[in-house]
Design an enzyme around this catalytic site. Structure first.
Site, PDB file in Angstrom:
ATOM      1  N   CYS A  85      -0.747   9.266   7.309  1.00 22.69           N
ATOM      2  CA  CYS A  85       0.350   9.414   8.269  1.00 22.69           C
ATOM      3  C   CYS A  85       0.973  10.813   8.144  1.00 22.69           C
ATOM      4  O   CYS A  85       0.298  11.790   8.405  1.00 22.69           O
ATOM      5  CB  CYS A  85       1.374   8.284   8.112  1.00 22.69           C
ATOM      6  SG  CYS A  85       2.501   8.146   9.533  1.00 22.69           S
ATOM      7  N   HIS A 185      -2.072   3.804   9.211  1.00 22.15           N
ATOM      8  CA  HIS A 185      -1.690   3.333   7.886  1.00 22.15           C
ATOM      9  C   HIS A 185      -2.753   2.378   7.348  1.00 22.15           C
ATOM     10  O   HIS A 185      -2.783   1.213   7.751  1.00 22.15           O
ATOM     11  CB  HIS A 185      -0.338   2.612   7.943  1.00 22.15           C
ATOM     12  CG  HIS A 185       0.827   3.521   8.119  1.00 22.15           C
ATOM     13  ND1 HIS A 185       1.478   4.108   7.046  1.00 22.15           N
ATOM     14  CD2 HIS A 185       1.465   3.951   9.228  1.00 22.15           C
ATOM     15  CE1 HIS A 185       2.467   4.856   7.495  1.00 22.15           C
ATOM     16  NE2 HIS A 185       2.478   4.781   8.814  1.00 22.15           N
ATOM     17  N   GLU A 187      -2.815   0.901   4.555  1.00 21.35           N
ATOM     18  CA  GLU A 187      -2.152  -0.182   3.826  1.00 21.35           C
ATOM     19  C   GLU A 187      -1.580  -1.253   4.748  1.00 21.35           C
ATOM     20  O   GLU A 187      -1.237  -2.353   4.301  1.00 21.35           O
ATOM     21  CB  GLU A 187      -1.052   0.385   2.920  1.00 21.35           C
ATOM     22  CG  GLU A 187       0.228   0.799   3.607  1.00 21.35           C
ATOM     23  CD  GLU A 187       0.190   2.157   4.300  1.00 21.35           C
ATOM     24  OE1 GLU A 187       1.251   2.616   4.758  1.00 21.35           O
ATOM     25  OE2 GLU A 187      -0.909   2.752   4.385  1.00 21.35           O
TER      26      GLU A 187
END
Length: 205
Positions: A85, A185, A187
Site C-alpha cells: 500500500c 493489502h 493481509e
C-alpha cells in the site's frame, strides 16, 4: 521458512495483521523492528504503510539510519523487498498528497490523487481484480482488497507489473529487479493475499 524477515515498524503500518499473514504464508522468523541494524541483517524486507504519503515518509526517514540500511540491503545487497500500500507508494520519486514530498526514488514515478469518475468513489475501497501485465513469480492475476485514494503513476510502463480498474486503469503492483510493491493489502486479501506472500517468501530474484 527459516529466513529472517524484517517487518519495518515506523508507526504507520498494519503491523500485526501483516505479521499474522506472513506467518500464515509460512514465515517463521519475523522481526517487527524499527532498528536499522536488524534491517541490515534481514534476508527479506517488508515495508507496510497506511495513511498519508508525507506522514509515512516522515516516519521512515525519522528513524536514524533506516534509509541508509534499506538502501544498503535492498539496492546494493539485492535482498528481496516488498512494499505494501503506502509502503509501495514510497518507492516513487515523489508524492503530492499534502504538498510535494520526496519518496525513496527506487522506482520512478509520482503518487497522485485518484480523480473521481462517474460511478467510481474515491477512495478506491473493496475487492477488485488484479490483472498481471507480464509474468512474475510473486504477483498473479486474481482478486484482492484495496483501500487507497492515491495511485502510483509510474514513469516507465515496464515497471508496471499489474493493474486494477477503478475509473480507469490503476497500478496494482510495480516491480524492478529485487523490488516489489503492491497497492492492495495482502493481509486483507484472504487466500489470494496469503498465496502472494507465500510466493514472496520463496522468491529469489
Amino acid at each position: 521458512m527459516a529466513e529472517s524477515i524484517a517487518l519495518i515498524d515506523y508507526g504507520a503500518g498494519n503491523l500485526q495483521s501483516v505479521r499474522n499473514a506472513l506467518k500464515a504464508a509460512g514465515a517463521a522468523d519475523i522481526a517487527v523492528t524499527a532498528e536499522p541494524e536488524v534491517v541490515a541483517r534481514a534476508e527479506r524486507i517488508v515495508l507496510p504503510g497506511v495513511g498519508a504519503f508525507a506522514n509515512c515518509m516522515e516516519g521512515v526517514s525519522g528513524i536514524d539510519g533506516m534509509i541508509a540500511a534499506l538502501e544498503q540491503r535492498v539496492l546494493r545487497d539485492a535482498a528481496p523487498f516488498l512494499g505494501i500500500c503506502v509502503g509501495m507508494q514510497l518507492l516513487a520519486d515523489v508524492g503530492v498528497e499534502h504538498g510535494s514530498t520526496k519518496g525513496l526514488g527506487w522506482i520512478g514515478g509520482t503518487v497522485r490523487a485518484i480523480e473521481p469518475a462517474p460511478g467510481f468513489k474515491v477512495p478506491h475501497m473493496g475487492w477488485n481484480d488484479v490483472t498481471v501485465e507480464g509474468a512474475h513469480p510473486v504477483v498473479q492475476t486474481g482478486v484482492a482488497y484495496f483501500l487507497h485514494g492515491y495511485h502510483f503513476d509510474a514513469a516507465d510502463p515496464l515497471h508496471i507489473l499489474a493493474t486494477t480498474d477503478h475509473g480507469g486503469p490503476r497500478v496494482a503492483a510495480v516491480a524492478k529487479d529485487n523490488i516489489l510493491g503492491v497497492q492492495f493489502h495482502p493481509e486483507k486479501s484472504q487466500s489470494y493475499g496469503i498465496a502472494t506472500l507465500a510466493r514472496f517468501l520463496e522468491w529469489n530474484p
